[in-house]
Design a protein around this motif. Structure first.
Motif, PDB file in Angstrom:
ATOM      1  N   ASP A  90      61.245  23.791  50.100  1.00 56.72           N
ATOM      2  CA  ASP A  90      62.305  23.846  49.094  1.00 56.72           C
ATOM      3  C   ASP A  90      62.246  25.100  48.234  1.00 56.72           C
ATOM      4  OD1 ASP A  90      63.268  21.352  49.914  1.00 56.72           O
ATOM      5  OD2 ASP A  90      61.861  20.296  48.599  1.00 56.72           O
ATOM      6  N   THR A  91      61.117  25.779  48.217  1.00 59.20           N
ATOM      7  CA  THR A  91      60.966  26.924  47.313  1.00 59.20           C
ATOM      8  C   THR A  91      60.658  28.244  48.012  1.00 59.20           C
ATOM      9  OG1 THR A  91      58.606  26.440  47.008  1.00 59.20           O
ATOM     10  CG2 THR A  91      60.148  25.435  45.452  1.00 59.20           C
ATOM     11  N   ALA A  92      60.315  28.214  49.294  1.00 58.87           N
ATOM     12  CA  ALA A  92      59.849  29.433  49.964  1.00 58.87           C
ATOM     13  C   ALA A  92      60.903  30.532  49.962  1.00 58.87           C
ATOM     14  CB  ALA A  92      59.429  29.102  51.400  1.00 58.87           C
ATOM     15  N   LEU A  93      62.128  30.214  50.381  1.00 60.49           N
ATOM     16  CA  LEU A  93      63.171  31.233  50.454  1.00 60.49           C
ATOM     17  C   LEU A  93      63.549  31.733  49.066  1.00 60.49           C
ATOM     18  CD1 LEU A  93      65.043  32.837  52.293  1.00 60.49           C
ATOM     19  CD2 LEU A  93      66.729  31.005  52.088  1.00 60.49           C
ATOM     20  N   ILE A  94      63.638  30.821  48.093  1.00 60.98           N
ATOM     21  CA  ILE A  94      63.969  31.226  46.720  1.00 60.98           C
ATOM     22  C   ILE A  94      62.879  32.140  46.159  1.00 60.98           C
ATOM     23  CG2 ILE A  94      64.289  30.387  44.363  1.00 60.98           C
ATOM     24  CD1 ILE A  94      66.657  29.913  46.202  1.00 60.98           C
ATOM     25  N   ALA A  95      61.616  31.855  46.490  1.00 60.61           N
ATOM     26  CA  ALA A  95      60.517  32.697  46.012  1.00 60.61           C
ATOM     27  C   ALA A  95      60.653  34.119  46.550  1.00 60.61           C
ATOM     28  CB  ALA A  95      59.177  32.094  46.445  1.00 60.61           C
ATOM     29  N   VAL A  96      61.030  34.246  47.813  1.00 63.41           N
ATOM     30  CA  VAL A  96      61.225  35.580  48.394  1.00 63.41           C
ATOM     31  C   VAL A  96      62.428  36.271  47.757  1.00 63.41           C
ATOM     32  CG1 VAL A  96      61.680  36.847  50.527  1.00 63.41           C
ATOM     33  CG2 VAL A  96      60.167  34.870  50.575  1.00 63.41           C
ATOM     34  N   VAL A  97      63.476  35.513  47.486  1.00 58.45           N
ATOM     35  CA  VAL A  97      64.670  36.082  46.851  1.00 58.45           C
ATOM     36  C   VAL A  97      64.336  36.620  45.461  1.00 58.45           C
ATOM     37  CG1 VAL A  97      66.945  35.551  45.912  1.00 58.45           C
ATOM     38  CG2 VAL A  97      66.298  34.674  48.150  1.00 58.45           C
ATOM     39  N   ILE A  98      63.552  35.866  44.697  1.00 56.80           N
ATOM     40  CA  ILE A  98      63.173  36.300  43.345  1.00 56.80           C
ATOM     41  C   ILE A  98      62.411  37.615  43.401  1.00 56.80           C
ATOM     42  CG2 ILE A  98      61.716  35.740  41.357  1.00 56.80           C
ATOM     43  CD1 ILE A  98      62.419  32.786  41.857  1.00 56.80           C
ATOM     44  N   MET A  99      61.468  37.717  44.328  1.00 56.58           N
ATOM     45  CA  MET A  99      60.732  38.969  44.484  1.00 56.58           C
ATOM     46  C   MET A  99      61.669  40.111  44.848  1.00 56.58           C
ATOM     47  SD  MET A  99      59.500  41.333  46.815  1.00 56.58           S
ATOM     48  CE  MET A  99      59.593  40.520  48.400  1.00 56.58           C
ATOM     49  N   THR A 100      62.626  39.862  45.744  1.00 61.58           N
ATOM     50  CA  THR A 100      63.561  40.895  46.170  1.00 61.58           C
ATOM     51  C   THR A 100      64.450  41.348  45.025  1.00 61.58           C
ATOM     52  OG1 THR A 100      63.566  39.927  48.397  1.00 61.58           O
ATOM     53  CG2 THR A 100      65.341  41.462  47.864  1.00 61.58           C
ATOM     54  N   ILE A 101      64.918  40.409  44.215  1.00 64.72           N
ATOM     55  CA  ILE A 101      65.749  40.761  43.056  1.00 64.72           C
ATOM     56  C   ILE A 101      64.954  41.640  42.097  1.00 64.72           C
ATOM     57  CG2 ILE A 101      66.915  39.848  41.016  1.00 64.72           C
ATOM     58  CD1 ILE A 101      67.576  37.345  42.719  1.00 64.72           C
ATOM     59  N   TRP A 102      63.723  41.243  41.814  1.00 70.81           N
ATOM     60  CA  TRP A 102      62.889  42.023  40.893  1.00 70.81           C
ATOM     61  C   TRP A 102      62.703  43.450  41.395  1.00 70.81           C
ATOM     62  CZ3 TRP A 102      58.286  44.607  41.511  1.00 70.81           C
ATOM     63  CH2 TRP A 102      57.681  45.070  40.341  1.00 70.81           C
ATOM     64  N   LYS A 103      62.492  43.591  42.676  1.00 74.21           N
ATOM     65  CA  LYS A 103      62.244  44.921  43.223  1.00 74.21           C
ATOM     66  C   LYS A 103      63.495  45.792  43.236  1.00 74.21           C
ATOM     67  CE  LYS A 103      60.436  47.484  47.139  1.00 74.21           C
ATOM     68  NZ  LYS A 103      61.399  48.579  46.880  1.00 74.21           N
ATOM     69  N   ASP A 104      64.664  45.178  43.470  1.00 80.41           N
ATOM     70  CA  ASP A 104      65.849  45.975  43.793  1.00 80.41           C
ATOM     71  C   ASP A 104      66.863  46.143  42.673  1.00 80.41           C
ATOM     72  OD1 ASP A 104      64.869  46.327  46.324  1.00 80.41           O
ATOM     73  OD2 ASP A 104      66.120  44.797  47.265  1.00 80.41           O
ATOM     74  N   PHE A 105      66.824  45.346  41.613  1.00 79.99           N
ATOM     75  CA  PHE A 105      67.919  45.433  40.651  1.00 79.99           C
ATOM     76  C   PHE A 105      67.927  46.766  39.901  1.00 79.99           C
ATOM     77  CE2 PHE A 105      64.700  44.052  37.623  1.00 79.99           C
ATOM     78  CZ  PHE A 105      65.082  44.659  36.438  1.00 79.99           C
ATOM     79  N   GLY A 106      66.791  47.468  39.863  1.00 83.60           N
ATOM     80  CA  GLY A 106      66.748  48.775  39.207  1.00 83.60           C
ATOM     81  C   GLY A 106      67.666  49.791  39.871  1.00 83.60           C
ATOM     82  N   TYR A 107      67.892  49.620  41.166  1.00 83.41           N
ATOM     83  CA  TYR A 107      68.843  50.486  41.880  1.00 83.41           C
ATOM     84  C   TYR A 107      70.239  50.339  41.282  1.00 83.41           C
ATOM     85  CZ  TYR A 107      72.024  51.821  45.677  1.00 83.41           C
ATOM     86  OH  TYR A 107      73.049  52.361  46.411  1.00 83.41           O
TER      87      TYR A 107
END
Length: 292
Positions: free
Chosen positions: A156-173
């Motif tokens: 229930d949380t694995a994909l959301i956990a990866v999404v959160i990491m991706t958002i943190w890394k990429d929103f600065g762009y």
């Protein structure tokens, strides 16, 4: 090639330009165009470079891909992953960019650097750090929020956990892109809005936001292309698990090509994903053009 049509152009300048253009044509042909044609031809074959297998199958690979439950599930996972990441990338990017753009904020260059640092940090390093942070025994995320969740092994949380990491890394762009858009806005339009008595919210909603539509479209399109191709964070953090909960289409391409060495099947998936990406990009352009 270039020809001399102005006395200001020297012969050596024309020769140099022709060399550069020729080099670029050769480079892109060898490393882009030819590999694409090879992969497209390979998608119609049973293709295993290790064993030297290259048997013609026709559209069998494409039929197998489109009837695969794992591929269809990966498409759904990719849709969820990309949609959430793009929405938050734009909201956070625009919100923070507008806050930094505010005249009251000093050290704007410092904030741009801070928010852009995760973007230029290698995805491998970021994924390993976040995998450690998600660890249920020694990770800091559970400690901070007082939780007891095995983030990357819980379906229930694995994909959301990866999404959160991706958002943190990429929103600065998106922050940097929107700041560039904000500084290119016509000052007379914003000044006219202030003179007419527009509130800050009205100025943002009716003036700033519409003028930023081209930049928003650019961020959306580049994000679609980027997230449909995402697989490194999946490879490092979950390896597609638990089960198949975090399989993305690009991760299947990686697994079929470089783990199973089934290059024909992987090439078929790649071209299906290419068609989907092109279609989504075209839709984005059409939606943008109808709103002008």
């Amino acid at each position: 090639m270039f020809k001399k049509n102005s006395p200001l152009q020297s012969k050596s300048e024309i020769i140099l330009r022709n060399i550069v253009v020729t080099f670029m044509i050769v480079f892109f042909s060898v490393f882009l165009i030819i590999p694409i044609f090879i992969a497209f031809a390979g998608s119609f074959h049973e293709w295993n470079p290790l064993s030297g297998t290259y048997n013609f199958l026709g559209f069998e690979n494409y039929k197998n891909v489109l009837s695969s439950e794992l591929f269809l599930k990966s498409l759904w996972n990719t849709f969820i992953f990309a949609t959430i990441a793009i929405v938050f990338r734009i909201i956070l990017g625009l919100g923070i960019a507008y806050a930094i753009y505010c005249p009251l904020i000093k050290w704007k260059s410092f904030f741009r650097v801070i928010f852009y640092m995760p973007v230029v940090t290698p995805i491998v390093a970021v994924a390993f750090v976040w995998k450690f942070m998600y660890n249920p025994q020694i990770g800091v995320i559970n400690d901070i929020f007082g939780l007891d969740i095995n983030w990357l092994l819980n379906p229930d949380t694995a994909l959301i956990a990866v999404v959160i990491m991706t958002i943190w890394k990429d929103f600065g762009y998106a922050v940097v892109m929107f700041m560039a858009g904000l500084y290119s806005l016509p000052a007379d339009a914003l000044e006219a809005a202030v003179v007419d008595g527009a509130s800050p919210w009205q100025k943002f909603y009716y003036i700033t936001l519409p003028l930023l539509k081209p930049m928003t479209l650019f961020v959306v399109i580049t994000s679609i292309i980027s997230y449909i191709q995402a697989y490194v964070q999946i490879l490092i953090m979950t390896e597609g698990g638990p089960g198949t909960q975090t399989y993305l289409t690009s991760y299947i391409i990686y697994e079929e090509a470089f783990v199973k060495y089934n290059f024909g099947y992987a090439s078929a998936i790649a071209f299906i994903v290419f068609v989907i990406t092109a279609g989504l990009t075209l839709i984005s352009f059409r939606v943008s053009s109808t709103q002008k």
